[in-house]
Design an enzyme around this catalytic site. Structure first.
Site, PDB file in Angstrom:
ATOM      1  N   LYS A  94       8.451 -35.386 -41.604  1.00 40.64           N
ATOM      2  CA  LYS A  94       8.951 -34.623 -42.750  1.00 40.64           C
ATOM      3  C   LYS A  94      10.231 -33.856 -42.415  1.00 40.64           C
ATOM      4  O   LYS A  94      11.137 -33.777 -43.253  1.00 40.64           O
ATOM      5  CB  LYS A  94       7.884 -33.712 -43.361  1.00 40.64           C
ATOM      6  CG  LYS A  94       7.238 -32.715 -42.410  1.00 40.64           C
ATOM      7  CD  LYS A  94       6.083 -32.009 -43.095  1.00 40.64           C
ATOM      8  CE  LYS A  94       5.461 -30.928 -42.221  1.00 40.64           C
ATOM      9  NZ  LYS A  94       5.104 -31.328 -40.829  1.00 40.64           N
TER      10      LYS A  94
ATOM     11  N   ARG B 287       1.099 -24.700 -46.546  1.00 40.75           N
ATOM     12  CA  ARG B 287       0.119 -25.402 -45.720  1.00 40.75           C
ATOM     13  C   ARG B 287      -1.304 -24.986 -46.047  1.00 40.75           C
ATOM     14  O   ARG B 287      -2.232 -25.515 -45.456  1.00 40.75           O
ATOM     15  CB  ARG B 287       0.390 -25.095 -44.243  1.00 40.75           C
ATOM     16  CG  ARG B 287       1.259 -26.126 -43.521  1.00 40.75           C
ATOM     17  CD  ARG B 287       1.507 -25.563 -42.138  1.00 40.75           C
ATOM     18  NE  ARG B 287       1.715 -26.491 -41.085  1.00 40.75           N
ATOM     19  CZ  ARG B 287       2.899 -26.810 -40.578  1.00 40.75           C
ATOM     20  NH1 ARG B 287       3.994 -26.366 -41.121  1.00 40.75           N
ATOM     21  NH2 ARG B 287       2.989 -27.592 -39.524  1.00 40.75           N
TER      22      ARG B 287
ATOM     23  N   ARG C 224       7.204 -37.250 -28.674  1.00 34.17           N
ATOM     24  CA  ARG C 224       8.107 -36.132 -28.964  1.00 34.17           C
ATOM     25  C   ARG C 224       7.992 -35.059 -27.870  1.00 34.17           C
ATOM     26  O   ARG C 224       8.983 -34.427 -27.497  1.00 34.17           O
ATOM     27  CB  ARG C 224       7.770 -35.523 -30.334  1.00 34.17           C
ATOM     28  CG  ARG C 224       8.735 -34.446 -30.772  1.00 34.17           C
ATOM     29  CD  ARG C 224       8.546 -34.042 -32.210  1.00 34.17           C
ATOM     30  NE  ARG C 224       7.449 -33.108 -32.395  1.00 34.17           N
ATOM     31  CZ  ARG C 224       7.032 -32.659 -33.582  1.00 34.17           C
ATOM     32  NH1 ARG C 224       7.612 -33.084 -34.687  1.00 34.17           N
ATOM     33  NH2 ARG C 224       6.044 -31.810 -33.662  1.00 34.17           N
TER      34      ARG C 224
ATOM     35  N   ARG D  93       8.513 -29.494 -26.837  1.00 38.29           N
ATOM     36  CA  ARG D  93       8.007 -28.405 -27.668  1.00 38.29           C
ATOM     37  C   ARG D  93       6.690 -27.886 -27.103  1.00 38.29           C
ATOM     38  O   ARG D  93       5.805 -28.661 -26.737  1.00 38.29           O
ATOM     39  CB  ARG D  93       7.778 -28.913 -29.097  1.00 38.29           C
ATOM     40  CG  ARG D  93       8.770 -28.348 -30.070  1.00 38.29           C
ATOM     41  CD  ARG D  93       8.566 -28.935 -31.444  1.00 38.29           C
ATOM     42  NE  ARG D  93       7.316 -28.523 -32.067  1.00 38.29           N
ATOM     43  CZ  ARG D  93       7.077 -28.662 -33.360  1.00 38.29           C
ATOM     44  NH1 ARG D  93       7.987 -29.199 -34.145  1.00 38.29           N
ATOM     45  NH2 ARG D  93       5.930 -28.281 -33.867  1.00 38.29           N
TER      46      ARG D  93
ATOM     47  N   ARG E 174      -3.963 -29.251 -34.259  1.00 41.45           N
ATOM     48  CA  ARG E 174      -3.037 -29.234 -35.399  1.00 41.45           C
ATOM     49  C   ARG E 174      -3.438 -30.278 -36.444  1.00 41.45           C
ATOM     50  O   ARG E 174      -3.322 -30.039 -37.643  1.00 41.45           O
ATOM     51  CB  ARG E 174      -1.597 -29.461 -34.918  1.00 41.45           C
ATOM     52  CG  ARG E 174      -1.003 -28.173 -34.330  1.00 41.45           C
ATOM     53  CD  ARG E 174       0.104 -28.440 -33.350  1.00 41.45           C
ATOM     54  NE  ARG E 174       1.278 -28.983 -33.959  1.00 41.45           N
ATOM     55  CZ  ARG E 174       2.149 -29.780 -33.306  1.00 41.45           C
ATOM     56  NH1 ARG E 174       1.935 -30.098 -32.041  1.00 41.45           N
ATOM     57  NH2 ARG E 174       3.201 -30.221 -33.919  1.00 41.45           N
TER      58      ARG E 174
HETATM   59  P1  AMP Z   1       5.978 -27.295 -37.660  1.00 36.29           P
HETATM   60  O1  AMP Z   1       7.311 -27.244 -36.991  1.00 36.29           O
HETATM   61  O2  AMP Z   1       6.087 -27.360 -39.170  1.00 36.29           O
HETATM   62  O3  AMP Z   1       5.080 -28.355 -37.105  1.00 36.29           O
HETATM   63  O4  AMP Z   1       5.245 -25.891 -37.346  1.00 36.29           O
HETATM   64  C1  AMP Z   1       4.945 -25.491 -36.035  1.00 36.29           C
HETATM   65  C2  AMP Z   1       3.878 -24.409 -36.043  1.00 36.29           C
HETATM   66  O5  AMP Z   1       4.364 -23.258 -36.758  1.00 36.29           O
HETATM   67  C3  AMP Z   1       2.569 -24.783 -36.727  1.00 36.29           C
HETATM   68  O6  AMP Z   1       1.680 -25.476 -35.891  1.00 36.29           O
HETATM   69  C4  AMP Z   1       2.040 -23.391 -37.134  1.00 36.29           C
HETATM   70  O7  AMP Z   1       1.492 -22.718 -36.007  1.00 36.29           O
HETATM   71  C5  AMP Z   1       3.311 -22.662 -37.516  1.00 36.29           C
HETATM   72  N1  AMP Z   1       3.637 -22.847 -38.963  1.00 36.29           N
HETATM   73  C6  AMP Z   1       4.703 -23.487 -39.501  1.00 36.29           C
HETATM   74  N2  AMP Z   1       4.669 -23.465 -40.841  1.00 36.29           N
HETATM   75  C7  AMP Z   1       3.533 -22.794 -41.170  1.00 36.29           C
HETATM   76  C8  AMP Z   1       2.901 -22.443 -42.405  1.00 36.29           C
HETATM   77  N3  AMP Z   1       3.435 -22.803 -43.583  1.00 36.29           N
HETATM   78  N4  AMP Z   1       1.748 -21.751 -42.343  1.00 36.29           N
HETATM   79  C9  AMP Z   1       1.191 -21.373 -41.178  1.00 36.29           C
HETATM   80  N5  AMP Z   1       1.718 -21.679 -39.988  1.00 36.29           N
HETATM   81  C10 AMP Z   1       2.874 -22.373 -39.971  1.00 36.29           C
END
Ligand code: AMP
Length: 187
Positions: free
Chosen positions: A14, A89, A128, A134, A145
């Protein structure tokens, strides 16, 4: 007008696709994950609070991410549209977003959902991890996750389907094929 959400499990692509459409439509891409990683890097109080959740592969509390989105959507560059990447989310976040948009008399135009099978996601996230390093791309956290996605985020698909704005996209294929499919879905 392009007020869009890009949804999908971790590793669905995404972020990559959101970046392509951000450039194509000249609208900001708002990634809560990126904003949180930046806060962690800068050791802000929000970053320090969020880090433990992120490292464990858990969601950061709704109140924190809703605050981030509320502030960000109030900025001028969102006037012509935006792409939300990784938000909402949870159902609580989606409700909060509806409220924020209603207050500012804005509507969502489409929710793009990228579907990818779990075993493929694990492979992508592990590769990744090697390339980007990361902190949350390790096997244990990845599992959590995906589980968190299935229990907390999947219900949103129905939420937006009922709202009539869901566009379901097959997230397996070349980057270009998926971009074309999204473009077709957006019309
Ligand atoms: P992402 O880069 O979108 O995979 O986000 C990395 C991490 O940030 C996730 O595993 C969550 O711990 C946190 N995170 C990102 N977006 C959200 C959200 N909308 N709600 C809660 N936690 C978030």
């Amino acid at each position: 007008m392009n007020r869009l959400i890009f949804m999908g499990p971790p590793g669905a692509g995404k972020g990559t696709q959101a970046e392509i459409f951000k450039n194509r439509f000249s609208i900001p891409q708002i990634s809560t994950g990126e904003i949180l990683r930046e806060a962690v890097k800068n050791s802000t109080s929000m970053g320090l609070e969020a880090k433990k959740f992120m490292d464990a592969g858990d969601l950061v509390p709704d109140v924190v991410v809703i605050g981030i989105i509320k502030d960000r959507l109030a900025q001028k560059d969102c006037g012509n549209g935006f792409i939300l990447d990784g938000f909402p989310r949870t159902v609580e976040q989606a409700d909060a977003l509806s409220k924020i948009l209603k207050e500012t008399k804005m509507d969502l135009d489409a929710v793009i959902n990228l579907a990818v099978p779990d075993d493929e996601l694990v492979q992508r996230l592990l590769s990744r991890a090697e390339k980007e390093g990361r902190a949350d791309d390790n096997e244990e956290t990845i599992k959590n996750r995906l589980q968190t996605y299935n229990s907390k985020t999947l219900p949103l698909i129905d939420f937006y389907r009922k709202a009539g704005i869901l566009r379901e996209i097959n997230g397996v294929g070349s980057m270009e094929e998926i971009t074309n499919e999204i473009q077709r879905a957006l019309g």
